[in-house]
Design a protein around this motif. Sequence first.
Motif, PDB file in Angstrom:
ATOM      1  N   GLY B  55      -0.144   2.632   1.997  1.00 34.82           N
ATOM      2  CA  GLY B  55      -0.189   3.411   0.764  1.00 34.82           C
ATOM      3  C   GLY B  55      -1.564   3.515   0.134  1.00 34.82           C
ATOM      4  N   LYS B  56      -2.573   2.873   0.738  1.00 33.03           N
ATOM      5  CA  LYS B  56      -3.947   3.021   0.241  1.00 33.03           C
ATOM      6  C   LYS B  56      -4.533   4.319   0.811  1.00 33.03           C
ATOM      7  CE  LYS B  56      -4.347  -1.234  -1.565  1.00 33.03           C
ATOM      8  NZ  LYS B  56      -4.194  -1.416  -3.010  1.00 33.03           N
ATOM      9  N   SER B  57      -5.478   4.888   0.077  1.00 34.24           N
ATOM     10  CA  SER B  57      -6.122   6.137   0.493  1.00 34.24           C
ATOM     11  C   SER B  57      -7.575   5.880   0.867  1.00 34.24           C
ATOM     12  CB  SER B  57      -6.061   7.162  -0.645  1.00 34.24           C
ATOM     13  OG  SER B  57      -4.721   7.517  -0.917  1.00 34.24           O
ATOM     14  N   ALA B 111      -7.380   9.307  -6.817  1.00 30.30           N
ATOM     15  CA  ALA B 111      -6.904   7.946  -6.553  1.00 30.30           C
ATOM     16  C   ALA B 111      -7.292   7.451  -5.168  1.00 30.30           C
ATOM     17  CB  ALA B 111      -5.392   7.815  -6.785  1.00 30.30           C
ATOM     18  N   ASP B 113      -9.079   4.726  -2.678  1.00 32.82           N
ATOM     19  CA  ASP B 113      -9.296   3.281  -2.659  1.00 32.82           C
ATOM     20  C   ASP B 113     -10.597   2.909  -1.957  1.00 32.82           C
ATOM     21  OD1 ASP B 113      -6.731   2.109  -3.816  1.00 32.82           O
ATOM     22  OD2 ASP B 113      -5.983   3.555  -2.366  1.00 32.82           O
TER      23      ASP B 113
ATOM     24  N   VAL C  42       2.773   7.371  -9.508  1.00 31.39           N
ATOM     25  CA  VAL C  42       2.788   6.989  -8.081  1.00 31.39           C
ATOM     26  C   VAL C  42       1.377   6.673  -7.591  1.00 31.39           C
ATOM     27  CG1 VAL C  42       3.239   7.811  -5.730  1.00 31.39           C
ATOM     28  CG2 VAL C  42       4.911   8.245  -7.541  1.00 31.39           C
ATOM     29  N   SER C  43       0.396   7.488  -8.030  1.00 31.24           N
ATOM     30  CA  SER C  43      -0.973   7.278  -7.565  1.00 31.24           C
ATOM     31  C   SER C  43      -1.632   6.032  -8.163  1.00 31.24           C
ATOM     32  CB  SER C  43      -1.831   8.526  -7.857  1.00 31.24           C
ATOM     33  OG  SER C  43      -1.374   9.619  -7.080  1.00 31.24           O
ATOM     34  N   ASP C  44      -0.978   5.416  -9.135  1.00 30.82           N
ATOM     35  CA  ASP C  44      -1.492   4.163  -9.699  1.00 30.82           C
ATOM     36  C   ASP C  44      -0.896   2.934  -9.036  1.00 30.82           C
ATOM     37  OD1 ASP C  44      -3.125   5.385 -11.535  1.00 30.82           O
ATOM     38  OD2 ASP C  44      -1.572   5.456 -13.084  1.00 30.82           O
ATOM     39  N   ARG C  45       0.131   3.150  -8.212  1.00 28.75           N
ATOM     40  CA  ARG C  45       0.814   2.004  -7.623  1.00 28.75           C
ATOM     41  C   ARG C  45      -0.019   1.327  -6.541  1.00 28.75           C
ATOM     42  NH1 ARG C  45       6.719   4.510  -6.222  1.00 28.75           N
ATOM     43  NH2 ARG C  45       7.162   5.344  -8.309  1.00 28.75           N
ATOM     44  N   LYS C  48       0.860   3.750  -2.770  1.00 30.09           N
ATOM     45  CA  LYS C  48       0.881   5.062  -3.436  1.00 30.09           C
ATOM     46  C   LYS C  48       1.769   6.058  -2.711  1.00 30.09           C
ATOM     47  CE  LYS C  48      -3.818   5.184  -3.664  1.00 30.09           C
ATOM     48  NZ  LYS C  48      -4.463   4.015  -4.244  1.00 30.09           N
ATOM     49  N   LYS C  49       3.014   5.704  -2.412  1.00 33.04           N
ATOM     50  CA  LYS C  49       3.868   6.608  -1.654  1.00 33.04           C
ATOM     51  C   LYS C  49       5.310   6.526  -2.116  1.00 33.04           C
ATOM     52  CE  LYS C  49       2.710   7.504   2.592  1.00 33.04           C
ATOM     53  NZ  LYS C  49       2.085   7.526   3.955  1.00 33.04           N
ATOM     54  N   ARG C  79       1.547  11.465   0.095  1.00 32.57           N
ATOM     55  CA  ARG C  79       2.141  10.511  -0.856  1.00 32.57           C
ATOM     56  C   ARG C  79       3.641  10.738  -1.016  1.00 32.57           C
ATOM     57  NH1 ARG C  79      -3.121   9.984  -4.864  1.00 32.57           N
ATOM     58  NH2 ARG C  79      -4.371   8.971  -3.255  1.00 32.57           N
TER      59      ARG C  79
END
Lengths: 318, 318, 318
Positions: B55-57, B111, B113, C42-45, C48-49, C79
């Motif tokens: 889930g990281k970008s 967002a 990372d 979601v993008s703060d989690r 992020k998905k 995402r």
Amino acid sequence: MLARGNPQLNKNGELTHLLSTEGLSKDVLTHILDTAGNFVSVSDREVKKVPLLRGKSVFNLFFENSTRTRTTFDIAATRLSADVYTLDIARSSTAKGESLLDTVANLAAMAADIFVVRHSESGAPYLIAQHVAPHVHVINAGDGRHAHPTQALLDMYTIRHYKKDFSGLTVAIVGDVLHSRVARSDIHALTTLGAAEVRVVGPRTLLPADLAPMGVRVCHSLKEGIQDADVIIMLRLQNERMSGALLPSSQEFFQNFGLTSEKLQWAKPDAIVMHPGPINRGVEIDSAVVDGAQSVILPQVTFGIAVRMAVMSIVAGA
Amino acid sequence: MLARGNPQLNKNGELTHLLSTEGLSKDVLTHILDTAGNFVSVSDREVKKVPLLRGKSVFNLFFENSTRTRTTFDIAATRLSADVYTLDIARSSTAKGESLLDTVANLAAMAADIFVVRHSESGAPYLIAQHVAPHVHVINAGDGRHAHPTQALLDMYTIRHYKKDFSGLTVAIVGDVLHSRVARSDIHALTTLGAAEVRVVGPRTLLPADLAPMGVRVCHSLKEGIQDADVIIMLRLQNERMSGALLPSSQEFFQNFGLTSEKLQWAKPDAIVMHPGPINRGVEIDSAVVDGAQSVILPQVTFGIAVRMAVMSIVAGA
Amino acid sequence: MLARGNPQLNKNGELTHLLSTEGLSKDVLTHILDTAGNFVSVSDREVKKVPLLRGKSVFNLFFENSTRTRTTFDIAATRLSADVYTLDIARSSTAKGESLLDTVANLAAMAADIFVVRHSESGAPYLIAQHVAPHVHVINAGDGRHAHPTQALLDMYTIRHYKKDFSGLTVAIVGDVLHSRVARSDIHALTTLGAAEVRVVGPRTLLPADLAPMGVRVCHSLKEGIQDADVIIMLRLQNERMSGALLPSSQEFFQNFGLTSEKLQWAKPDAIVMHPGPINRGVEIDSAVVDGAQSVILPQVTFGIAVRMAVMSIVAGA
């Protein structure tokens, strides 16, 4: 024993690379088609994925560009849950003078599982297959004028889907056979699968001289070529052939070998019309035929995803 | 306290960006190598993935093109289960006159990372690191002639793998040191890790003038340079240097500084030969050496994936 | 009934394509903004998905290049856990003479779920939407000078976020309205959502002649245009307009319509400043305003991901 001299099979006689339909047994071809049948439904599901190749690394090595074909392999690998890496080969180290085998050795050292290779030189995928470690698999996505086995396999899948059995079939391959790796791969597959008659149809300048030993019938008129045919495979006429030494003009080609609704009536009433795409409407085939009831051109595309999923899962032993 | 003035460390003294091997302590370097050791086996697994960065970008920002290096970061991030976005920077807004920092601020607002940055200007990754929010991490994938820290770290990993300990080692870096960010990053890492002697070897025109303060021995003959060496790092000779003011010709360079099997005998019998790739066979190194028993060039590539996984997971705090 | 003649709605009156903000009801627009609100977090989690579109296939079809916008859709789809395929259209079969509809029909046959389409021709996404099967969805990512609905929706989201309610708002759209699909889509959305006054502001040569029926106030001076405004949307001045027939020079444009901190004081003290990006600092807007307290340009980018996630999940019925 089966494997001796056949670079596509491992020492147990199992398919480990797909380089050509030539040299593959009826059993191997049928196994691929049967496996593809299991994958057709995956693309209809709510979640279009199966975890068979999860965590495997598939590298698209398109030394010759083809957005369409590359995308079909990308989709097939992704729906098997593999990770896909597409290299912009035109910009990469090969351009810096590195050899093909050094490029591949480097990528293999990154723990590649499958290389999907398209190359303008006939034989390039063979060269790669000879040099990779046993756990690495090569799939030919088109090499020079030589072979395009996944296209031939999706053609076979489509024919079997609509005609059930190859044994009584007359199949006509029409157009620029000389420059077509699809035609070559289709002929080998059709012969092995037992089609009753395979005809190649086109002007003398676009048919290769060495067709007789392949067991096909050569026709220089469209009428003779598709008369009572069950299956008609139209080939794309490359733009660069449309004028010059090989062809007087695209108009004259369409006049003589372009498939229209009227001419299609020479074939059997339930004949299917196929085309590997992209289509030149009005050059090798009329729009009315492309969009007509006998056209199975879009189902070919759909089956192509399933066939490529089958090939990848089989070579990877999944 | 550790962090004061070191842009690579956060206020707790932890690695938050990887910009250079210069200024990193032996502990930090060793921690990266140890972490990489845990990741080497991941690429051998049936499922080559761990969920550490799920889930990281990760954004690949290659302002200077490098298909090979970009692919290694792509693979490393994917095997950590991150989502990787590769921007075609040459075609993007920077080309429309947007500044580097505006481009990065925009992507950060999506967002991000981790940014993996390659740039032809020395210092560009530093500039970005100074301007991103604390939860965003920058990894230098090569900036100008300045630094290429992940290449240096994979070189260190390879040396440690084969030689176990740095303390007694003589390491020779051979070729175009002047233009090599790899050489610079290797020298800093080797010095910090305690190599007994680091030599740089090449013609006067390809060695920088400021080497003495870095604690290396400068050699203008290959024989002197690799005599009794434990490790030989050959550098790529860029095509554009091969003729002109700096070098009379690539033939003469190969004659004087190209590594052949005969010359390799000047080094210790168990010396290893390294190269960052892509290789110019017959220019800086003979094919027989590349493919010989002392070459560890392909293992470098394999370890490179693990080292990049280690760096990404460490900076992201995973 | 709702659906009659509205190509964006299916027969149940639900949004099945997003082609334009024109013709969408206040309820539909509000539903998109409300859904986006759920995605912002979601993008703060840590991860992020969300799995809403798992196994769905999203195709980016950017016939007109835009790295920035393409990346936002790529991120939004990823995402949502969809698989994203980006076609290098410039190199693909369309370049070989295949028609737009044949290209799309082929991709649809590979089991596409969503096409994200950017095209230099106004109406291209409509043409595609008319020809795809009911389970395939089209999102317009910008067509000619016509519409850019996701940009307008993220603008609306941003305005609602900072101003809560549209009913009392004066919104000024400043600059090259003539060539701006963003301006057109913003005007339709603002009108439908009930903004009190929408002003378009610019020199006569950069305002379209047909604005009156859209219910906007036309201002040829910046002072009149932003006087007591709550929201100022600055448009990008395309490089190719900066000199020539439409504008004497970029300096003169900045003099008359460029937003500086001094001029910003004409607006309400709590006015927000927006810009679709990429910004030309010093051309249409001064750096001090871009980086100032009233700028919400980077939050627009952040909200843009959430809005695109909302649109994709709504059209896909997820």
